[in-house]
Design a protein around this motif. Structure first.
Motif, PDB file in Angstrom:
ATOM      1  N   GLY A  70      42.098  43.259  37.989  1.00  0.00           N
ATOM      2  CA  GLY A  70      41.740  44.214  39.032  1.00  0.00           C
ATOM      3  C   GLY A  70      42.714  44.069  40.197  1.00  0.00           C
ATOM      4  O   GLY A  70      43.424  43.063  40.289  1.00  0.00           O
ATOM      5  N   THR A  71      42.730  45.049  41.083  1.00  0.00           N
ATOM      6  CA  THR A  71      43.735  45.024  42.148  1.00  0.00           C
ATOM      7  C   THR A  71      43.629  43.791  43.024  1.00  0.00           C
ATOM      8  O   THR A  71      44.638  43.185  43.407  1.00  0.00           O
ATOM      9  N   GLY A  72      42.380  43.406  43.346  1.00  0.00           N
ATOM     10  CA  GLY A  72      42.168  42.235  44.191  1.00  0.00           C
ATOM     11  C   GLY A  72      42.761  40.994  43.544  1.00  0.00           C
ATOM     12  O   GLY A  72      43.447  40.193  44.193  1.00  0.00           O
ATOM     13  N   LYS A 100      46.404  38.710  44.240  1.00  0.00           N
ATOM     14  CA  LYS A 100      46.219  37.272  44.475  1.00  0.00           C
ATOM     15  C   LYS A 100      46.774  36.428  43.326  1.00  0.00           C
ATOM     16  O   LYS A 100      46.476  35.246  43.205  1.00  0.00           O
ATOM     17  N   ILE A 137      36.221  42.566  37.169  1.00  0.00           N
ATOM     18  CA  ILE A 137      34.867  42.120  36.878  1.00  0.00           C
ATOM     19  C   ILE A 137      34.044  42.089  38.161  1.00  0.00           C
ATOM     20  O   ILE A 137      32.952  41.571  38.190  1.00  0.00           O
ATOM     21  N   GLY A 138      34.599  42.633  39.241  1.00  0.00           N
ATOM     22  CA  GLY A 138      33.832  42.736  40.478  1.00  0.00           C
ATOM     23  C   GLY A 138      33.734  41.434  41.250  1.00  0.00           C
ATOM     24  O   GLY A 138      32.830  41.250  42.054  1.00  0.00           O
ATOM     25  N   CYS A 139      34.655  40.533  41.013  1.00  0.00           N
ATOM     26  CA  CYS A 139      34.658  39.268  41.754  1.00  0.00           C
ATOM     27  C   CYS A 139      35.813  39.241  42.739  1.00  0.00           C
ATOM     28  O   CYS A 139      36.385  38.182  43.022  1.00  0.00           O
ATOM     29  N   CYS A 140      36.155  40.411  43.260  1.00  0.00           N
ATOM     30  CA  CYS A 140      37.390  40.601  44.012  1.00  0.00           C
ATOM     31  C   CYS A 140      37.512  39.671  45.211  1.00  0.00           C
ATOM     32  O   CYS A 140      38.609  39.299  45.605  1.00  0.00           O
ATOM     33  N   ALA A 141      36.363  39.325  45.812  1.00  0.00           N
ATOM     34  CA  ALA A 141      36.433  38.490  47.002  1.00  0.00           C
ATOM     35  C   ALA A 141      36.725  37.042  46.640  1.00  0.00           C
ATOM     36  O   ALA A 141      37.029  36.243  47.507  1.00  0.00           O
ATOM     37  N   LEU A 142      36.608  36.707  45.363  1.00  0.00           N
ATOM     38  CA  LEU A 142      36.910  35.351  44.919  1.00  0.00           C
ATOM     39  C   LEU A 142      38.093  35.372  43.962  1.00  0.00           C
ATOM     40  O   LEU A 142      38.169  34.603  43.010  1.00  0.00           O
ATOM     41  N   GLY A 150      35.958  31.660  39.852  1.00  0.00           N
ATOM     42  CA  GLY A 150      36.621  32.329  40.959  1.00  0.00           C
ATOM     43  C   GLY A 150      37.660  31.431  41.603  1.00  0.00           C
ATOM     44  O   GLY A 150      37.619  30.211  41.430  1.00  0.00           O
ATOM     45  N   ARG A 151      38.579  32.050  42.367  1.00  0.00           N
ATOM     46  CA  ARG A 151      39.640  31.339  43.090  1.00  0.00           C
ATOM     47  C   ARG A 151      40.371  30.351  42.188  1.00  0.00           C
ATOM     48  O   ARG A 151      40.524  29.175  42.521  1.00  0.00           O
ATOM     49  N   SER A 202      30.274  32.575  40.623  1.00  0.00           N
ATOM     50  CA  SER A 202      31.643  32.203  40.283  1.00  0.00           C
ATOM     51  C   SER A 202      32.209  31.196  41.272  1.00  0.00           C
ATOM     52  O   SER A 202      33.184  30.512  40.987  1.00  0.00           O
ATOM     53  N   PRO A 211      39.518  49.277  39.897  1.00  0.00           N
ATOM     54  CA  PRO A 211      39.794  47.854  40.073  1.00  0.00           C
ATOM     55  C   PRO A 211      39.833  47.514  41.557  1.00  0.00           C
ATOM     56  O   PRO A 211      40.339  48.292  42.364  1.00  0.00           O
ATOM     57  N   PHE A 223      33.655  46.398  44.163  1.00  0.00           N
ATOM     58  CA  PHE A 223      32.440  45.822  43.580  1.00  0.00           C
ATOM     59  C   PHE A 223      31.201  46.139  44.406  1.00  0.00           C
ATOM     60  O   PHE A 223      30.242  45.397  44.421  1.00  0.00           O
ATOM     61  N   ARG A 282      28.170  46.819  42.104  1.00  0.00           N
ATOM     62  CA  ARG A 282      27.678  45.557  41.557  1.00  0.00           C
ATOM     63  C   ARG A 282      26.821  44.832  42.598  1.00  0.00           C
ATOM     64  O   ARG A 282      25.729  44.359  42.300  1.00  0.00           O
ATOM     65  N   TYR A 304      29.200  44.284  33.949  1.00  0.00           N
ATOM     66  CA  TYR A 304      28.277  43.784  34.979  1.00  0.00           C
ATOM     67  C   TYR A 304      26.953  43.334  34.346  1.00  0.00           C
ATOM     68  O   TYR A 304      25.907  43.946  34.580  1.00  0.00           O
ATOM     69  N   VAL A 360      39.044  43.352  50.318  1.00  0.00           N
ATOM     70  CA  VAL A 360      39.621  42.235  49.570  1.00  0.00           C
ATOM     71  C   VAL A 360      41.141  42.211  49.703  1.00  0.00           C
ATOM     72  O   VAL A 360      41.729  43.028  50.399  1.00  0.00           O
ATOM     73  N   SER A 380      37.145  38.097  53.040  1.00  0.00           N
ATOM     74  CA  SER A 380      36.927  39.176  52.089  1.00  0.00           C
ATOM     75  C   SER A 380      35.455  39.201  51.732  1.00  0.00           C
ATOM     76  O   SER A 380      34.751  38.196  51.818  1.00  0.00           O
ATOM     77  N   TYR A 424      51.695  48.975  38.781  1.00  0.00           N
ATOM     78  CA  TYR A 424      50.400  48.403  38.382  1.00  0.00           C
ATOM     79  C   TYR A 424      49.358  49.511  38.174  1.00  0.00           C
ATOM     80  O   TYR A 424      48.654  49.552  37.172  1.00  0.00           O
TER      81      TYR A 424
END
Lengths: 170, 636
Positions: free
Chosen positions: A93-95, A99, A133-138, A150-151, B37, B239, B242, B245, B279, B396, B402, B484
């Motif tokens: 994903g972009t986030g 990173k 997977i929607g974990c963009c902040a991590l 994550g991270r 996570s 992408p 979230f 979610r 999800y 993010v 974030s 991308y």
């Protein structure tokens, strides 16, 4: 074609497989638009879509096999080849991308000796990429089976994979 | 029991309030996917174990994501009649220490993120204090929730309950005013009055396109036919986004209630939530929510004793970005390949199985109950101009804070990034902010004072989109970012129409050539021309917006394209074929770390002697650069 001939499917690997598929089909039999839920459950059960199961669906739901194969090849979730015991999803994903997730992917490819989309010879791991997977902040994140990490930095990749190898050999 | 009227709903509410605010210490762990996570499951297990060991009489529960994912794992402790404290970056060890402090009757004072003195029951418009008067013994340096820059500019309507209730408890949802709006709609309002209220609120589709929601509902209501459908689009495919979610995991009933109100307004008896299979936790919580609502008669036959009946089902997506497009989504629910079809007819006339159908996004549905409960004027008091209300963004990328934020429309990008986001990681220079996912664009620093609303972002060549906001800094190459996104849309193009199928492929090939140093003069003009063609001739929104990332990066970062094409240089030092790694002899002390880290034995050197990189062998993985503690490895 006589009914008997139509039912002469390629055989399942295990005898119990046929019952499992029959059970899944029965769950959704009366639902309109049930093809996708049936295929998703079968895909989850086997980790891929074995040919006999697809023929089984075709017989039972009266959907041409060509249509089933079209659906199977259209959606990313389905696999028409066997996948490993542990499915690794590297989030692109972009986030995660900004990173550094492409570098996690490179590390994993080197570690496992396969390219993404492939499965290791011992069938222990399949390496795939996923679009968020929607974990963009991590970010960056990877998922192994149902566990999300994550991270992750590239140096941690090896350790994460090793923890699954150890579990597998127990 | 089945709830038949407001009195019975209030009975459940009373029960829910006792659950939500017990008269003993309550510990809540943020257990959304982001929390897990980051290790929230281990923290939960440690808390649970220590509580059992010490035989402590406290309530341990799970909650959704309060939005501050950066500081996960988050744990909240409600000290009854005192205060609620939020703890950040918890570990198994600190969880044990927390329980030990509670056992000793102390307030745990480490790792505090903020104190929460009161909370808003948004739907009812009341404030419930945790403590009154505020406990004087708390150190003054504990910041208040509403004073933290991350939270202070937020207005939480969609996210009203996330991080405040256990998402798997319908009683806790009802405790904070849940299902009162549905009761009001069904018992006191005509369907037309509900639609009028939604129209007057100015709510526009939060999926990205921004079509007025009330108008969409009116079309569906007025379409002939007995059988109609409502659908929730939870196929959050962008992408870097979230929001859906977060809502589904943290407050699934907000969507269920919104859909039930919509179904009543439009005359639908059946609804579907189409949620992406990526999800699993959201699907799980949604399933729980639906069965709980059925159990209390809030879904099913004769809701609130009226003639209105509504059933809700979940359909899992199978991983196809194009299924976010409404006609493709409908095809997918029908069990077919998710290909879009030309419109008209619009789904409001002929949708699922040929019946009038309304599709709204998760965020849009979650706004409905508060609008009905508090009224259109209240809702429209947030936001600006043609963009009323609030929306949720996933903030993010290269920002310090974030997470998931909900802001009134009209806030500027700068406020989002520097106030809520706390600025750029490492105080580096910001290069761009990307909104709207693969359909949006990259907005450069000079436009950071632009208000975030539908019209202003469109004027810059981007779109508001569903709410992904990815911040990029000087280390991100804009040509690489365009590539991308094109790789994404090329991959996700369903292939039905030629402009999208072939066009995205050609764009991708050109971008690949440029990032590999094979670009030629005139390529930029070719990209622009091809992009215009794809935009004009594609069948659906995927193709029509796919060139946006290319066009905006050319518009605002043309010099980067030119550097790649003319000088064969990547200014951000990202594009591998255009960069080289080398060791600075005067800085290298021969520690050998880079040699050991190199996966292909491309680094030569003996201990305590300057090393060197063999360019022919180097795969440009960056392992030497990352590992060097003396800044002796440089990228050119």
């Amino acid at each position: 074609m006589p009914e008997e001939a139509a039912r002469a499917r390629t055989t399942y690997a295990e005898v119990t497989d046929e019952d499992a598929v029959a059970g899944i089909i029965a769950t959704y039999r009366d639902e309109p638009g049930n093809l996708l839920p049936v295929m998703l459950d079968i895909n989850r059960h086997f980790n891929w879509l074995p040919r006999p199961a697809l023929e089984h669906i075709s017989d039972e739901l009266k959907v041409p096999l060509t249509e089933i194969l079209r659906v199977a090849s259209f959606y990313n979730a389905f696999s028409l080849t066997p996948r490993g015991k542990n499915i690794i999803n590297v989030c692109l994903g972009t986030g995660c991308f900004v990173k550094g997730s492409p570098r996690l992917l490179e590390r994993l490819e080197r570690k496992l000796g396969i390219r993404h989309g492939e499965t290791t010879e011992d069938m222990a791991f399949t390496l795939e990429v996923v679009r968020c997977i929607g974990c963009c902040a991590l970010a960056p994140a990877i998922r192994v089976g149902e566990a999300t990490y994550g991270r992750v930095n590239p140096d941690q990749v090896s350790k994460i994979i090793d923890s699954y190898i150890e579990t597998a050999s127990l | 029991m089945k709830i038949a009227n407001l009195e019975q709903l209030k009975e459940i509410k009373a029960r829910g309030l006792r659950l939500t605010y017990p008269d003993k210490i309550k510990i809540m762990v943020g257990m959304a996917t982001c929390g897990i996570s980051a290790g929230a499951d281990k923290v939960y297990a440690a808390l649970s174990q220590r509580i059992a060991e010490l035989g402590l009489d406290v309530v341990l529960t799970k909650t959704g994501c309060i939005g501050f994912c950066q500081r996960e794992p988050l744990v909240d402790v409600i000290y009854p009649k005192q205060v609620r404290l939020t703890y950040q970056a918890m570990t198994s060890e600190s969880a044990t220490a927390l329980v030990d402090a509670l056992k000793e009757g102390r307030i745990y004072e480490s790792q505090t993120l903020c104190r929460i003195d009161q909370e808003d029951f948004l739907v009812e418009g009341v404030v419930r204090p945790y403590a009154n008067p505020h406990p004087p013994e708390l150190p003054p340096e504990f910041p208040r929730y509403e004073d933290l820059p991350f939270f202070s500019k937020q207005v939480k309507i969609s996210l009203r309950n996330c991080g405040f209730i256990n998402p798997e408890s319908i009683e806790e949802y009802i405790a904070r005013g849940g299902y009162q709006a549905l009761c009001k709609a069904v018992a006191e309002m005509t369907p037309e009055a509900v639609i009028a209220e939604v129209k007057a609120s100015g709510l526009r589709g939060r999926g990205g396109a921004g079509f007025p929601t009330g108008l969409k509902w009116e079309f569906c209501r007025n379409a002939p036919g007995e059988l109609k459908y409502v659908i929730c689009n939870a196929d959050e495919g962008d992408p870097g986004a979230f929001m859906d979610r977060g809502i589904l995991e943290g407050d699934p009933h907000a969507v269920v209630e919104g859909m039930a109100i919509g179904a009543y307004a439009m005359g639908a008896r059946e609804g579907y939530v189409y949620c992406r299979a990526e999800y699993p936790l959201a699907i799980d919580h949604l399933k729980t929510a639906i069965s709980q609502a059925e159990g209390l008669g809030l879904l099913g036959e004769k809701i609130f004793g009226s003639d209105f009946s509504f059933t809700l089902k979940i359909r899992e997506g199978a991983g196809a970005f194009v299924c976010g497009e409404e006609t493709a989504l409908i095809a997918s629910i029908e069990g077919r390949v998710g290909e879009p079809r030309p419109r008209p007819p619009f789904p409001a006339q002929s949708g699922l199985w040929g019946k009038p159908t309304t599709i709204n996004n998760v965020k849009t549905w979650s706004h409905i109950a508060p609008i009905v409960a508090r009224g259109a004027d209240w809702y429209a008091s947030f936001g600006s101009g043609n963009s009323k209300g609030t929306t949720v963004f996933s903030l993010v990328g290269k920002v310090n804070n974030s997470g998931l934020v909900e802001v009134p429309l009209g806030i500027t990008l700068r406020e989002m990034i520097y106030d809520l986001g706390g600025g750029i990681i490492g105080d580096r220079a910001i290069k761009a902010v990307q909104t709207g996912g693969p359909s949006g664009g990259c907005i450069p620093e000079e436009f950071l004072d632009t208000p975030v609303d539908y019209d202003s972002l469109a004027a810059l060549g981007s779109i508001m989109g569903s709410g992904g906001m990815i911040v990029m800094d000087e280390k991100d190459c804009m040509v690489d970012i365009a590539k991308y996104f094109l790789d994404f849309t090329r991959d996700e193009s369903c292939g039905k129409c030629t402009p999208c199928r072939e066009g995205t492929l050609r764009l991708m090939e050109m971008l690949e050539a440029i990032t590999e140093g094979r670009g030629q003069e005139g390529d930029i003009d070719k990209l622009i021309k091809m992009s215009g063609l794809i935009k004009k001739t594609s069948l659906c929104g995927l193709g029509a917006t796919a060139p946006n990332p290319v066009l905006t990066t050319i518009k605002y970062f043309r010099d980067e394209y030119e550097a790649h094409i003319r000088d064969h240089k990547c200014p951000a030092k990202v594009c591998k074929p255009l960069i080289t790694f080398r060791v600075l002899e005067d800085k290298c002390n021969g520690c050998q770390l880079c040699r050991l880290r190199c996966p292909v034995e491309a680094v030569l050197g003996t201990k305590k002697e300057p090393h060197q990189i063999i360019q022919e062998k180097c795969i440009k993985c960056g392992a030497c650069y990352d590992g060097c503690k003396f800044d002796a490895v440089v990228v050119d």
